[in-house]
Write a protein that holds these residues in place. Structure first.
Motif, PDB file in Angstrom:
ATOM      1  N   ILE A 152      30.871 -79.225  48.120  1.00  0.00           N
ATOM      2  CA  ILE A 152      30.352 -77.848  47.353  1.00  0.00           C
ATOM      3  C   ILE A 152      31.294 -77.122  46.971  1.00  0.00           C
ATOM      4  O   ILE A 152      32.386 -76.912  47.835  1.00  0.00           O
ATOM      5  CB  ILE A 152      29.415 -77.236  48.534  1.00  0.00           C
ATOM      6  CG1 ILE A 152      28.377 -77.923  49.147  1.00  0.00           C
ATOM      7  CG2 ILE A 152      29.106 -75.702  48.197  1.00  0.00           C
ATOM      8  CD1 ILE A 152      27.582 -77.198  50.242  1.00  0.00           C
ATOM      9  N   ALA A 153      31.211 -76.537  45.751  1.00  0.00           N
ATOM     10  CA  ALA A 153      32.322 -75.978  45.137  1.00  0.00           C
ATOM     11  C   ALA A 153      31.850 -74.463  44.951  1.00  0.00           C
ATOM     12  O   ALA A 153      30.852 -74.063  44.459  1.00  0.00           O
ATOM     13  CB  ALA A 153      32.491 -76.358  43.796  1.00  0.00           C
ATOM     14  N   LEU A 154      32.634 -73.450  45.669  1.00  0.00           N
ATOM     15  CA  LEU A 154      32.307 -72.298  45.856  1.00  0.00           C
ATOM     16  C   LEU A 154      32.937 -71.346  44.946  1.00  0.00           C
ATOM     17  O   LEU A 154      34.233 -71.022  44.962  1.00  0.00           O
ATOM     18  CB  LEU A 154      32.766 -71.637  47.322  1.00  0.00           C
ATOM     19  CG  LEU A 154      32.067 -72.200  48.455  1.00  0.00           C
ATOM     20  CD1 LEU A 154      32.526 -71.690  49.764  1.00  0.00           C
ATOM     21  CD2 LEU A 154      30.317 -72.108  48.598  1.00  0.00           C
ATOM     22  N   GLY A 155      32.314 -71.232  43.624  1.00  0.00           N
ATOM     23  CA  GLY A 155      32.735 -70.561  42.699  1.00  0.00           C
ATOM     24  C   GLY A 155      33.143 -71.334  41.412  1.00  0.00           C
ATOM     25  O   GLY A 155      33.458 -72.353  41.626  1.00  0.00           O
ATOM     26  N   GLN A 156      33.190 -70.653  40.426  1.00  0.00           N
ATOM     27  CA  GLN A 156      33.676 -71.302  39.101  1.00  0.00           C
ATOM     28  C   GLN A 156      35.116 -72.035  39.294  1.00  0.00           C
ATOM     29  O   GLN A 156      35.237 -73.219  38.647  1.00  0.00           O
ATOM     30  CB  GLN A 156      33.515 -70.515  38.037  1.00  0.00           C
ATOM     31  CG  GLN A 156      34.079 -71.154  36.520  1.00  0.00           C
ATOM     32  CD  GLN A 156      33.279 -70.762  35.183  1.00  0.00           C
ATOM     33  OE1 GLN A 156      32.744 -71.298  34.577  1.00  0.00           O
ATOM     34  NE2 GLN A 156      32.930 -69.329  35.432  1.00  0.00           N
ATOM     35  N   LEU A 194      28.114 -80.186  44.289  1.00  0.00           N
ATOM     36  CA  LEU A 194      27.043 -79.000  44.236  1.00  0.00           C
ATOM     37  C   LEU A 194      27.686 -77.649  43.827  1.00  0.00           C
ATOM     38  O   LEU A 194      28.852 -77.383  44.467  1.00  0.00           O
ATOM     39  CB  LEU A 194      26.413 -78.736  45.487  1.00  0.00           C
ATOM     40  CG  LEU A 194      25.353 -79.679  45.710  1.00  0.00           C
ATOM     41  CD1 LEU A 194      24.957 -79.700  47.145  1.00  0.00           C
ATOM     42  CD2 LEU A 194      24.027 -78.994  45.023  1.00  0.00           C
ATOM     43  N   GLY A 195      27.252 -76.766  43.145  1.00  0.00           N
ATOM     44  CA  GLY A 195      28.082 -75.481  42.853  1.00  0.00           C
ATOM     45  C   GLY A 195      27.353 -74.452  43.582  1.00  0.00           C
ATOM     46  O   GLY A 195      25.947 -74.545  43.700  1.00  0.00           O
ATOM     47  N   SER A 196      27.955 -73.601  43.852  1.00  0.00           N
ATOM     48  CA  SER A 196      27.459 -72.149  44.597  1.00  0.00           C
ATOM     49  C   SER A 196      28.401 -71.017  44.136  1.00  0.00           C
ATOM     50  O   SER A 196      29.559 -71.424  44.106  1.00  0.00           O
ATOM     51  CB  SER A 196      27.566 -72.223  46.043  1.00  0.00           C
ATOM     52  OG  SER A 196      27.263 -71.242  46.859  1.00  0.00           O
ATOM     53  N   TYR A 197      27.495 -69.869  43.935  1.00  0.00           N
ATOM     54  CA  TYR A 197      28.585 -68.720  43.730  1.00  0.00           C
ATOM     55  C   TYR A 197      29.491 -68.443  45.253  1.00  0.00           C
ATOM     56  O   TYR A 197      28.732 -68.841  46.084  1.00  0.00           O
ATOM     57  CB  TYR A 197      27.565 -67.451  43.841  1.00  0.00           C
ATOM     58  CG  TYR A 197      26.776 -67.404  42.356  1.00  0.00           C
ATOM     59  CD1 TYR A 197      27.433 -67.634  41.019  1.00  0.00           C
ATOM     60  CD2 TYR A 197      25.465 -66.926  42.338  1.00  0.00           C
ATOM     61  CE1 TYR A 197      27.011 -67.449  39.928  1.00  0.00           C
ATOM     62  CE2 TYR A 197      24.758 -66.855  40.997  1.00  0.00           C
ATOM     63  CZ  TYR A 197      25.474 -67.156  40.008  1.00  0.00           C
ATOM     64  OH  TYR A 197      25.072 -67.096  38.807  1.00  0.00           O
ATOM     65  N   HIS A 198      30.575 -67.707  44.946  1.00  0.00           N
ATOM     66  CA  HIS A 198      31.355 -67.750  46.286  1.00  0.00           C
ATOM     67  C   HIS A 198      30.784 -66.643  46.928  1.00  0.00           C
ATOM     68  O   HIS A 198      30.308 -65.557  46.452  1.00  0.00           O
ATOM     69  CB  HIS A 198      32.776 -67.351  45.491  1.00  0.00           C
ATOM     70  CG  HIS A 198      33.933 -67.331  46.626  1.00  0.00           C
ATOM     71  ND1 HIS A 198      33.859 -66.165  47.706  1.00  0.00           N
ATOM     72  CD2 HIS A 198      34.824 -68.407  46.876  1.00  0.00           C
ATOM     73  CE1 HIS A 198      34.897 -66.740  48.472  1.00  0.00           C
ATOM     74  NE2 HIS A 198      35.424 -67.776  48.153  1.00  0.00           N
ATOM     75  N   PRO A 199      30.720 -66.748  48.140  1.00  0.00           N
ATOM     76  CA  PRO A 199      30.250 -65.761  48.952  1.00  0.00           C
ATOM     77  C   PRO A 199      31.317 -64.430  49.248  1.00  0.00           C
ATOM     78  O   PRO A 199      31.358 -63.831  50.258  1.00  0.00           O
ATOM     79  CB  PRO A 199      29.976 -66.310  50.630  1.00  0.00           C
ATOM     80  CG  PRO A 199      30.971 -67.363  50.528  1.00  0.00           C
ATOM     81  CD  PRO A 199      31.096 -67.758  49.109  1.00  0.00           C
TER      82      PRO A 199
END
Ligand code: SF4
Length: 226
Positions: A152-156, A194-199
């Motif tokens: 899981i990558a948090l952010g671009q 998987l991509g996710s916006y960084h929290p």
């Protein structure tokens, strides 16, 4: 063997002084502190990975928070980003508790490791390209030891760093897959990204990232691993 290599990676990160600007910044923050934490001893050094092997899930973030991980000594701890991440990990059975507040708070990750593309708190939360390139050796060693099934990558920035790093050992799709929230890419028959916006507060305070959006990513990871 891999446990010995894991411990050696941890030791090497903590002792690393390859980026003088970042080391100075971490130490400076540890000295000046934030008023709310004035009585606390800051970590003030590079922050090692969280979790133990084996782990099928690897979460990749950007860099330690100045008064969070740089204070506590554990990635994503002692700040709001960490509150979101550990809550999500706990919700989907990757952690034994939903918070991370100190090195002796009893936190254990299950089947999961957390890493960052930069292991020292950078000024303005922005490491330079050179600093990212220097620190990528530790990401490299982390990938080699964890051999995750899901990343899981948090952010671009984390997404790009993962693809750049893995391109040296895998035949990746061309053009490079684009980052978006909840994007999923098969990097080979064994690894899914998987991509996710960084929290970060920038995302969570503005509503760009909501709890249900964040949970969706971790739920997906859990389902893929089941
Ligand atoms: S950012 Fe990485 S390479 Fe640079 S000093 Fe910190 S741990 Fe070392």
């Amino acid at each position: 063997m891999s446990n010995r290599a894991w411990k050696s990676l941890r030791r090497d990160v903590i002792q690393c002084e390859l980026c003088p600007r970042l080391i100075k910044h971490c130490q400076q923050i540890a000295k000046t502190k934030r008023r709310a934490y004035i009585d606390q001893e800051y970590w003030g050094k590079p922050v090692p990975n969280v979790g133990t092997l084996p782990a099928r899930l690897l979460v990749v973030g950007l860099a330690p928070g100045a008064h969070g991980a740089n204070r506590i000594g554990r990635m994503f701890s002692g700040d709001r980003s960490g509150d979101w991440l550990y809550e999500a990990l706990h919700r989907f059975d990757f952690a034994n508790q939903p918070t991370s507040s100190s090195l002796d708070d009893g936190l254990e990750l299950h089947d999961c490791v957390i890493t960052n593309v930069c292991r020292c708190a950078p000024p303005g939360n922005k490491p330079t390209t050179e600093e990212l390139n220097t620190c990528s050796q530790y990401l490299d060693r982390t990938f080699a030891l964890v051999q995750p099934e899901i990343i899981i990558a948090l952010g671009q920035l984390a997404w790009k760093a993962v693809l750049k790093n893995l391109s040296t050992r895998l035949e990746l799709p061309k053009p490079r897959p684009k980052f978006s929230h909840n994007a999923i890419v098969s990097l080979d028959s064994h690894i899914q990204l998987l991509g996710s916006y960084h929290p970060s507060q920038q995302n969570t305070f503005t509503g760009r990232l909501t709890k249900p959006m964040f949970h969706r990513v971790f739920r997906r990871a859990r389902r893929l691993l089941s």
